[in-house]
Design an enzyme around this catalytic site. Structure first.
Site, PDB file in Angstrom:
ATOM      1  N   ARG A 125     102.744 105.921  16.127  1.00 12.97           N
ATOM      2  CA  ARG A 125     101.512 105.132  16.270  1.00 12.97           C
ATOM      3  C   ARG A 125     100.287 105.988  15.931  1.00 12.97           C
ATOM      4  O   ARG A 125      99.255 105.484  15.507  1.00 12.97           O
ATOM      5  CB  ARG A 125     101.400 104.539  17.684  1.00 12.97           C
TER       6      ARG A 125
ATOM      7  N   TYR B  54      86.214  86.480   2.753  1.00 12.27           N
ATOM      8  CA  TYR B  54      87.569  85.938   2.892  1.00 12.27           C
ATOM      9  C   TYR B  54      87.641  85.161   4.219  1.00 12.27           C
ATOM     10  O   TYR B  54      87.048  85.593   5.221  1.00 12.27           O
ATOM     11  CB  TYR B  54      88.582  87.095   2.846  1.00 12.27           C
TER      12      TYR B  54
ATOM     13  N   ASP C 264      84.242  95.704   1.442  1.00 15.88           N
ATOM     14  CA  ASP C 264      85.598  95.214   1.163  1.00 15.88           C
ATOM     15  C   ASP C 264      85.777  95.241  -0.351  1.00 15.88           C
ATOM     16  O   ASP C 264      85.188  94.452  -1.086  1.00 15.88           O
ATOM     17  CB  ASP C 264      85.778  93.793   1.722  1.00 15.88           C
TER      18      ASP C 264
ATOM     19  N   LYS D  24      97.180  93.239  -1.566  1.00 15.71           N
ATOM     20  CA  LYS D  24      96.779  92.719  -2.871  1.00 15.71           C
ATOM     21  C   LYS D  24      97.095  93.750  -3.961  1.00 15.71           C
ATOM     22  O   LYS D  24      98.237  94.123  -4.118  1.00 15.71           O
ATOM     23  CB  LYS D  24      95.301  92.325  -2.801  1.00 15.71           C
TER      24      LYS D  24
HETATM   25  N1  PLP Z   1      89.800  90.930   2.314  1.00 14.40           N
HETATM   26  C1  PLP Z   1      89.971  90.111   1.255  1.00 14.40           C
HETATM   27  C2  PLP Z   1      88.950  90.112   0.162  1.00 14.40           C
HETATM   28  C3  PLP Z   1      91.085  89.277   1.195  1.00 14.40           C
HETATM   29  O1  PLP Z   1      91.228  88.463   0.140  1.00 14.40           O
HETATM   30  C4  PLP Z   1      92.023  89.289   2.249  1.00 14.40           C
HETATM   31  C5  PLP Z   1      93.205  88.404   2.245  1.00 14.40           C
HETATM   32  O2  PLP Z   1      93.328  87.525   1.415  1.00 14.40           O
HETATM   33  C6  PLP Z   1      91.805  90.145   3.333  1.00 14.40           C
HETATM   34  C7  PLP Z   1      90.698  90.956   3.327  1.00 14.40           C
HETATM   35  C8  PLP Z   1      92.761  90.196   4.481  1.00 14.40           C
HETATM   36  O3  PLP Z   1      93.894  90.922   4.116  1.00 14.40           O
HETATM   37  P1  PLP Z   1      95.343  90.731   4.774  1.00 14.40           P
HETATM   38  O4  PLP Z   1      95.837  89.373   4.381  1.00 14.40           O
HETATM   39  O5  PLP Z   1      96.132  91.857   4.179  1.00 14.40           O
HETATM   40  O6  PLP Z   1      95.191  90.857   6.241  1.00 14.40           O
END
Ligand code: PLP
Length: 424
Positions: free
Chosen positions: A77, A130, A213, A238
């Protein structure tokens, strides 16, 4: 794991693409294995009780490492070789101090927000975000006494300041969180401008961090740290993972931004597993070639879509021209347009659904950045939880479809999209 390269390569400045196969790992640590094994273990044996005590002192921040001393492995962890090697490799894409890997992109974002924000502060954030981040920021943080204020693309700096003063009067700015390009509209936000806003809100006690992000373009086509941001966060599910076979997240940045997030991860238990770390190392070896191929194909598809009579408002960075909103930011901030396209089709939600239901090669699924092309309907899927008024304000219309371009042959994709559009 501090050793970074075999002796023969020490002293040479290699690019990330050249480092991803070996950086941070030595075969002699594991019986000569060329690749790092999966360290599928929950805990690590101390040679002596004194050693265990020293490792804990360092891990819990009671003291710094002495000259030449390495932080030791304790418990998965807190740390694990697969995560540490991966984290070292992630730093190389952005010339960052350090990185931490998480069980998902949301785990990375939530742990980052919880590590740095406190009740009474305000978070300034870009919109759209998102859908999962949108809910976390707009619904959950306010329940914890953290105010949140949204700003939109193309708002002037004075308009952003005025909104902040009006909606969170007297509150200390704790962080600026931006998603650029934004999911699903590809709206661009100026990182350097956010850094300047954060600087203006710095007090004796607190310098607001700028966290970006970077899931849509990074780390290949955009490096927020180079524009003054404190850290990038990623959904590694992604492009970094890239094969739709794992869920993971990361933060990559300065010690000031990342170390508290790493400490919070230990207590929330939001880390990735050793197997996920190992899979991500494998994915990093092909990250640049995947993103290059996907981007080249996306440019061809975007041109096809703009010329199709049933398609409107194609949002793709590769189509921006001088004079378009966002063009100047694109030129300054991004080195490539990426492979995310969103566009509207005729006949609202019904038309969008007919299009999605007639795709064959492109799969109808959420997520993005993978080897296979994926399409979805943001308004009712990834951004379903965004309030209806917010959706319209942010450009998430009923006709909007989001397409993530994969590595298939471009001509096959064009045929598939053309057939599906025939059904609209
Ligand atoms: N940030 C963006 C731009 C995303 O498109 C996503 C998910 O689609 C996330 C964060 C969240 O990621 P996760 O699905 O791996 O938790």
């Amino acid at each position: 794991m501090k050793d970074h390269m075999s002796d023969a390569l020490e002293g040479r400045k290699l690019r990330p693409e050249s480092l991803m196969m070996s950086y941070g790992y030595r075969p002699e640590w594991s019986e000569g294995a060329l690749k790092s094994p999966i360290f599928q273990t929950s805990t690590f044996v101390f040679e002596t009780a004194e050693e265990g005590k020293r490792f804990f002192e360092i891990a819990t921040g009671q003291r710094e490492c002495d000259e030449g001393e390495q932080p030791g492995m304790i418990y998965s962890r807190l740390n694990n070789p697969d995560l540490e090697i991966l984290e070292d490799r992630l730093t190389r894409w952005e010339d960052a101090d350090c990185a931490r890997v998480f069980a998902s992109g949301m785990a990375a974002i939530a742990t980052t927000l919880l590590a740095h924000l406190r009740p009474g502060m305000v978070l300034l954030h870009s919109g759209p975000l998102y859908g999962g981040t949108d809910h976390l920021v707009k619904d959950l943080l306010p329940e914890m006494g953290i105010a949140t204020v949204e700003y939109l693309a193309h708002m002037s700096r004075s308009a952003i300041e005025a909104r902040l003063a009006e909606r969170a009067p007297g509150k200390q700015l704790g962080m600026i969180f931006m998603e650029t390009p934004a999911n699903p509209t590809n709206d661009l936000f100026d990182i350097a401008e956010a850094v300047a806003i954060a600087r203006d809100h710095t007090t004796e006690d607190l310098r607001p961090l700028v966290i970006v992000d970077n899931t849509f373009l990074g780390p290949v086509w955009q490096s927020p740290l180079a524009h003054g941001a404190d850290a990038s966060v990623y959904s590694c599910t992604k492009y970094i993972g890239g094969h739709s076979d794992l869920v993971a997240g990361a933060i990559v940045g300065s010690h000031e931004a990342v170390d508290p997030v790493g400490a919070m991860r230990t207590y929330l238990g939001t880390m990735a597993t050793p197997l996920t770390g190992w899979l991500l190392m494998r994915s990093l070896e092909t990250l640049a070639i995947r993103m290059e191929r996907q981007t080249a194909t996306a440019q061809r598809i975007a041109r096809f879509l703009t010329s199709h009579p049933k398609v409107h408002n194609v949002h793709y960075l590769g189509l921006l021209d001088a004079g378009d909103p966002g063009y100047d930011i694109y030129k300054r901030q991004c080195t490539g347009p990426g492979a995310m396209i969103s566009f509207e089709v005729d006949d609202g939600e019904a038309g969008a659904f007919r299009f999605l239901n007639h795709l064959e090669l492109v799969r109808l699924a959420v997520s993005l950045g993978s080897t296979e092309s994926l399409a979805e309907h943001p308004g009712t899927m990834t951004h379903s939880s965004v309030d209806p008024e917010g959706k319209l304000r942010l450009g998430i219309t009923p006709s909007l479809v989001r397409l993530s371009v994969g590595v298939e042959h471009p001509a096959d994709l064009v045929v598939d999209l053309g057939h599906a559009l025939d059904a609209v």
